[in-house]
Design an enzyme around this catalytic site. Structure first.
Site, short mmCIF file in Angstrom:
data_model
loop_
_atom_site.label_atom_id
_atom_site.label_comp_id
_atom_site.label_asym_id
_atom_site.label_seq_id
_atom_site.Cartn_x
_atom_site.Cartn_y
_atom_site.Cartn_z
NE ARG A 1 -3.70 0.19 1.72
CZ ARG A 1 -4.56 -0.61 2.37
NH1 ARG A 1 -4.63 -0.55 3.68
NH2 ARG A 1 -5.34 -1.42 1.72
CE1 TYR A 2 0.48 4.25 4.27
CE2 TYR A 2 0.59 1.96 4.98
CZ TYR A 2 0.02 3.22 5.06
OH TYR A 2 -1.01 3.42 5.94
NE ARG B 1 5.32 2.31 5.96
CZ ARG B 1 5.04 3.44 5.34
NH1 ARG B 1 5.66 3.78 4.22
NH2 ARG B 1 4.09 4.24 5.80
CB CYS C 1 -4.74 -15.89 16.04
SG CYS C 1 -4.24 -14.45 15.10
CB CYS D 1 -8.53 -10.08 19.33
SG CYS D 1 -6.85 -10.50 19.80
CB CYS E 1 -9.83 -9.79 14.81
SG CYS E 1 -8.62 -10.08 13.51
NE ARG F 1 -4.94 -7.98 8.32
CZ ARG F 1 -3.84 -7.75 9.03
NH1 ARG F 1 -3.42 -8.61 9.94
NH2 ARG F 1 -3.13 -6.66 8.81
CG ASP G 1 -9.84 -0.84 11.11
OD1 ASP G 1 -9.58 0.37 10.92
OD2 ASP G 1 -8.96 -1.73 11.15
CG ASP H 1 -5.79 1.45 8.39
OD1 ASP H 1 -5.52 1.98 7.29
OD2 ASP H 1 -5.13 0.50 8.86
CE LYS I 1 -1.19 1.38 10.26
NZ LYS I 1 -0.72 0.76 9.01
C1 LIG Z 1 0.04 -0.29 8.87
C2 LIG Z 1 0.49 -0.78 7.59
C3 LIG Z 1 1.84 -0.72 7.23
C4 LIG Z 1 2.90 -0.10 8.13
O1 LIG Z 1 2.63 1.24 8.35
P1 LIG Z 1 3.63 2.10 9.25
O2 LIG Z 1 2.92 3.42 9.37
O3 LIG Z 1 4.91 2.18 8.51
O4 LIG Z 1 3.78 1.39 10.56
C5 LIG Z 1 2.22 -1.21 6.01
N1 LIG Z 1 1.32 -1.73 5.17
C6 LIG Z 1 0.00 -1.80 5.47
C7 LIG Z 1 -0.94 -2.37 4.48
C8 LIG Z 1 -0.45 -1.34 6.70
O5 LIG Z 1 -1.74 -1.42 7.01
#
Ligand SMILES: *Cc1c(COP(=O)(O)O)cnc(C)c1O
Length: 438
Positions: free
Chosen positions: A122-123, A126, A135, A139, A142, A144, A303, A340, A347
């Site tokens: 998504r980002y 990362r 799990c 929880c 959750c 998910r 969420d 989110d 986020k």
């Molecule tokens: C939360 C999340 C991350 C990591 O986000 P950070 O703000 O770097 O901790 C990476 N990918 C997805 C899909 C996420 O939901």
């Protein structure tokens, strides 16, 4: 004392049923005896729920299954089940079946941003890598929930290899976040295989593991596990405490082991109605986390996942909590409050307003006490012209760590800038005597 009583009752019950001596501190024993039905949970706790409540829970379990580790079960305050945060996070509630039109099964659209099975990209730099569908506990809150219990399995090597290949072929991925499920449900060996494969990829700078084991099954944090993990530094772990009562002696011991292995620890809390939607509880939680070397990282707005309506609070509650933390306690104790974004926007941080007005040369701010002040902006500021042609730029764009000149041997005495005046061989009899005296 209550904790011990619960534990004794649970162990005795399981011993009788399995005709074997229980092995409480063995995480595999805990996993093998995870409670998956209401009757057992009630019996183990010596709890008698009212008939209609039991019927309601049974109905809920048909849609959203139950799983509680004996350890987490033992923490329940049986005299106070209606308000106990441990009970509320682990026992199903009929309200999970309430639905509202704004709820979605996958509000974060994680399944849409998935280039290969198990990866959410998504980002820019990362990825989220789901390496376990298991799990130790389900929880109730959750995010998910759509996936919980539907098919519990650990992806095989062939599937993990596809995720690894994606990461290997996607140069911009410098941060890999292992999540699930709980990655620590994998055996040490399997997890080590994944970590070592990731470490072979030169552009993967950091690895993160998201796990709730320190909270729901702290015995998973064995010395062997920790010894293995520390081989793959820089490795970070984020865990998930929601209430100070979860910080038991065993939990704190697990955190200590991880921190002693040099693993920086973070915590992600979910804001949950009836559990931690209180500035006082939250402040104690974040302060206790710091005592245990855990840095509060995110506070999540609950969420819009299906079945979570009864846990949700207005955003205002989160802002109120942030208002009570910022300035009032250690800056490091203050998490970032995030929503989110439904639809997969990622986020989004939200917080109280501290910037109350602005003109061309002044900014008006307020602090946590209500002090209002002006910050006078500089009279002149020459913006650096930037056309991304960095060759002409006067900023230092050599971003490698500066080279430290380390003098060795006699050079320490010769160099003018070095303060060393003598070199003394260590370990001679004379020095040993001297050391003994001091
Ligand atoms: C939360 C999340 C991350 C990591 O986000 P950070 O703000 O770097 O901790 C990476 N990918 C997805 C899909 C996420 O939901």
């Amino acid at each position: 004392m209550r904790e011990k009583n619960n534990r004794q009752r649970i162990e005795a019950f399981i011993d009788r049923k399995t005709k074997k001596k229980s092995n409480w501190f063995d995480w595999r024993w805990q996993v093998a005896h995870t409670v998956r039905d209401l009757e057992t949970a009630e019996n183990l706790l010596g709890l008698k729920l009212k008939k209609d409540r039991r019927e309601q829970i049974k109905k809920t379990v048909e849609k959203f299954p139950i799983a509680i580790t004996p350890y987490y079960l033992s923490l329940i305050d049986t005299k106070n089940v209606d308000y106990d945060p441990i009970f509320m996070q682990s026992f199903p509630s009929i309200h999970e079946l309430d639905s509202c039109p704004s709820e979605m099964s996958d509000p974060l659209q994680e399944d849409h941003d998935s280039p290969v099975k198990g990866i959410t990209h998504r980002y820019p730099d990362r990825v989220l890598f789901l390496v376990s569908n298991l799990c130790s506990m389900y929880c109730r809150h959750c995010t998910r929930k759509r996936k919980v219990g539907d098919r519990d399995y650990i992806p095989n090597k062939a599937q993990i290899k596809k995720g690894l290949a994606y990461i290997r072929n996607t140069k911009q991925v410098r941060d890999v976040l292992l999540s699930g499920g709980d990655p620590l449900m994998l055996s040490d060996d399997y997890l080590e295989w994944i970590l070592s494969e990731l470490r072979k990829i030169p552009h993967v700078e950091i690895i993160r593991i998201g796990t709730r084991m320190p909270v729901v099954l702290p015995y998973r944090i064995t010395s062997t596990l920790v010894k293995m993990l520390k081989k793959y530094h820089p490795l970070w772990i984020n865990t998930h405490f929601n209430h100070p009562r979860e910080l038991t002696e065993s939990s704190r011991e697990a955190l200590r082991k991880l921190a002693d292995a040099g693993i920086p620890l973070g915590n992600q809390t979910v804001l949950l109605s009836g559990i931690n939607d209180c500035p006082r509880i939250m402040k104690i939680l974040v302060q206790r986390l710091l005592i245990n070397r855990v840095r509060p990282y995110y506070l999540y707005q609950c969420d819009l996942s299906e079945g979570l309506m009864h846990f949700r609070t207005p955003i205002g509650k989160g802002i109120e909590i942030m208002e009570n933390l910022i300035g009032h306690t250690t800056g490091m104790a203050v998490p970032t409050y995030v929503i989110d974004a439904p639809g997969g926007g990622g986020k989004i941080p939200v917080m109280p307003n501290y910037l109350i007005s602005w003109s061309t040369n002044k900014v008006i701010l307020r602090n946590y006490e209500g002090v209002i002040c002006t910050y006078k902006e500089p009279d002149s500021y020459e913006p650096i012209f930037c056309d991304r042609k960095c060759d002409d730029c006067k900023l230092q764009l050599n971003l490698e760590g500066a080279h430290e000149d380390k003098a060795v041997g006699i050079r320490k005495l010769i160099d003018d800038y070095n303060d060393t005046t003598s070199l003394t061989p260590q370990g001679t009899e004379r020095i040993k005597r001297r050391n003994k005296k001091s």
